[in-house]
Design a protein around this motif. Structure first.
Motif, mmCIF file in Angstrom:
data_model
loop_
_atom_site.group_PDB
_atom_site.id
_atom_site.type_symbol
_atom_site.label_atom_id
_atom_site.label_comp_id
_atom_site.label_asym_id
_atom_site.label_seq_id
_atom_site.Cartn_x
_atom_site.Cartn_y
_atom_site.Cartn_z
ATOM 1 N N ARG A 192 -23.413 -3.494 3.362
ATOM 2 C CA ARG A 192 -21.951 -3.794 3.110
ATOM 3 C C ARG A 192 -22.024 -4.224 1.735
ATOM 4 O O ARG A 192 -21.266 -3.843 0.509
ATOM 5 N N PHE A 233 -8.186 -7.477 6.240
ATOM 6 C CA PHE A 233 -8.753 -8.808 5.810
ATOM 7 C C PHE A 233 -7.972 -9.751 6.203
ATOM 8 O O PHE A 233 -8.483 -10.815 6.854
ATOM 9 N N ILE A 291 -16.227 -1.327 6.036
ATOM 10 C CA ILE A 291 -16.433 -2.190 5.201
ATOM 11 C C ILE A 291 -15.466 -3.258 5.816
ATOM 12 O O ILE A 291 -14.306 -3.718 5.222
ATOM 13 N N LYS A 292 -15.782 -3.670 6.869
ATOM 14 C CA LYS A 292 -15.082 -5.046 7.474
ATOM 15 C C LYS A 292 -16.044 -6.332 7.695
ATOM 16 O O LYS A 292 -17.059 -5.765 8.326
ATOM 17 N N ASN A 328 -13.537 7.718 6.235
ATOM 18 C CA ASN A 328 -12.254 7.085 6.105
ATOM 19 C C ASN A 328 -11.366 7.686 5.043
ATOM 20 O O ASN A 328 -11.985 8.077 3.955
ATOM 21 N N ASP A 355 -1.079 4.839 5.280
ATOM 22 C CA ASP A 355 -2.134 5.411 4.881
ATOM 23 C C ASP A 355 -2.100 7.049 4.935
ATOM 24 O O ASP A 355 -2.606 7.710 4.076
ATOM 25 N N GLY A 387 -5.561 1.240 -2.357
ATOM 26 C CA GLY A 387 -6.755 1.094 -1.626
ATOM 27 C C GLY A 387 -6.968 -0.606 -1.640
ATOM 28 O O GLY A 387 -7.417 -1.202 -0.480
ATOM 29 N N ILE A 433 -21.055 -2.620 -1.913
ATOM 30 C CA ILE A 433 -19.728 -3.261 -2.970
ATOM 31 C C ILE A 433 -20.365 -3.588 -4.262
ATOM 32 O O ILE A 433 -19.779 -3.392 -5.264
ATOM 33 N N ASP A 479 -4.724 -1.990 1.094
ATOM 34 C CA ASP A 479 -5.414 -1.344 2.464
ATOM 35 C C ASP A 479 -6.331 -2.274 2.714
ATOM 36 O O ASP A 479 -6.361 -2.604 3.875
ATOM 37 N N PHE A 480 -7.316 -2.542 1.980
ATOM 38 C CA PHE A 480 -8.553 -3.465 2.265
ATOM 39 C C PHE A 480 -8.026 -4.694 2.584
ATOM 40 O O PHE A 480 -8.274 -5.216 3.714
ATOM 41 N N PHE A 481 -7.271 -5.293 1.762
ATOM 42 C CA PHE A 481 -6.900 -6.842 2.219
ATOM 43 C C PHE A 481 -5.682 -7.012 3.362
ATOM 44 O O PHE A 481 -5.577 -7.997 3.826
ATOM 45 N N ASN A 523 0.842 -1.234 0.022
ATOM 46 C CA ASN A 523 -0.085 0.090 0.041
ATOM 47 C C ASN A 523 0.977 1.318 0.033
ATOM 48 O O ASN A 523 0.846 2.156 -0.996
#
Length: 227
Positions: free
Chosen positions: A189, A48, A176-177, A127, A68, A40, A193, A43-45, A13
């Motif tokens: 969510r 996750f 979005i978790k 965010n 970030d 991004g 998506i 950052d999401f994964f 990221n």
């Protein structure tokens, strides 16, 4: 080995954000926006992967915020600065400086997130990745409205304080978790998506402001229901 996977994704990221910065100052804003999307993705994964592998660590949390603040703090500030300086020229340098308020307020947002125990299943304030995606969509949107070309500096200068406010405000937003993948626990969510994916397939980057608006509306629905 698996405990290092989330941190590796966080570093990717950060790396993607650094490349985006270089591209912005070279004037390659469209290409830079794709590297922000890549940031991004990582950052999401990273979060996750941390949840999936149960590989949480204090270092990972701090590293995530440091990454970030570059990818979703310095990059959007630099993007708006470059847009304004190209539109207004160096004689209007002082009018371009407010762009970096985005960087300052993004850092404040990230610091606040780290110490705010309320922000587990939700975000308080918009965010930083969502805010950044809205900003990096601007170079894609400008050519779609050639009649507004002289107005874009003013639009950007109005957008800056709105963006700064949303970053640090006390409004709740959906995080979005996923703790599980059930429909009942993640209905909004999934709607966000799927809706965003359809919009982006149809309209590409021009869909991002609509997707952010969808995100805000769904957040209002979510927390009005919970209130």
């Amino acid at each position: 080995m698996k405990k290092h996977i989330p941190n590796l994704l966080t570093c990717l990221n950060l790396f993607s954000g650094c490349i985006a910065l270089v591209l912005i100052f070279k004037g390659e804003l469209i290409t830079a926006s794709y590297f922000v999307v890549l940031s991004g993705f990582f950052d999401f994964f990273d979060g996750f992967a941390a949840r999936l592998l149960k590989a949480y660590s204090p270092m990972g949390k701090e590293l995530d915020s440091l990454a970030d603040v570059i990818s979703f703090g310095a990059v959007p500030g630099a993007m708006l600065y470059k847009l304004l300086i190209d539109m207004l020229g160096s004689d209007f340098f002082l009018w371009t400086i407010p762009a970096f308020l985005i960087t300052v307020f993004s850092a404040l947002r990230l610091a606040k997130f780290n110490i705010d125990e309320r922000q587990g299943d939700m975000f308080i304030g918009l965010n930083t990745p969502a805010n950044t995606m809205l900003i990096v969509a601007i170079p894609h949107i400008i050519p779609l409205f050639p009649s507004l070309i002289t107005w874009w500096p003013y639009i950007i200068l109005v957008l800056i304080p709105i963006s700064c406010f949303l970053l640090v405000c006390e409004l709740p937003f959906i995080a979005i978790k996923f703790k599980d993948f059930s429909w009942n626990n993640n209905k909004l969510r999934y709607i966000f998506i799927i809706g965003s994916a359809v919009l982006i397939i149809l309209f590409k980057f021009a869909a991002i402001p609509i997707a952010i608006l969808l995100y805000i509306i769904l957040s209002i629905v979510q927390f009005k229901i919970l209130a």
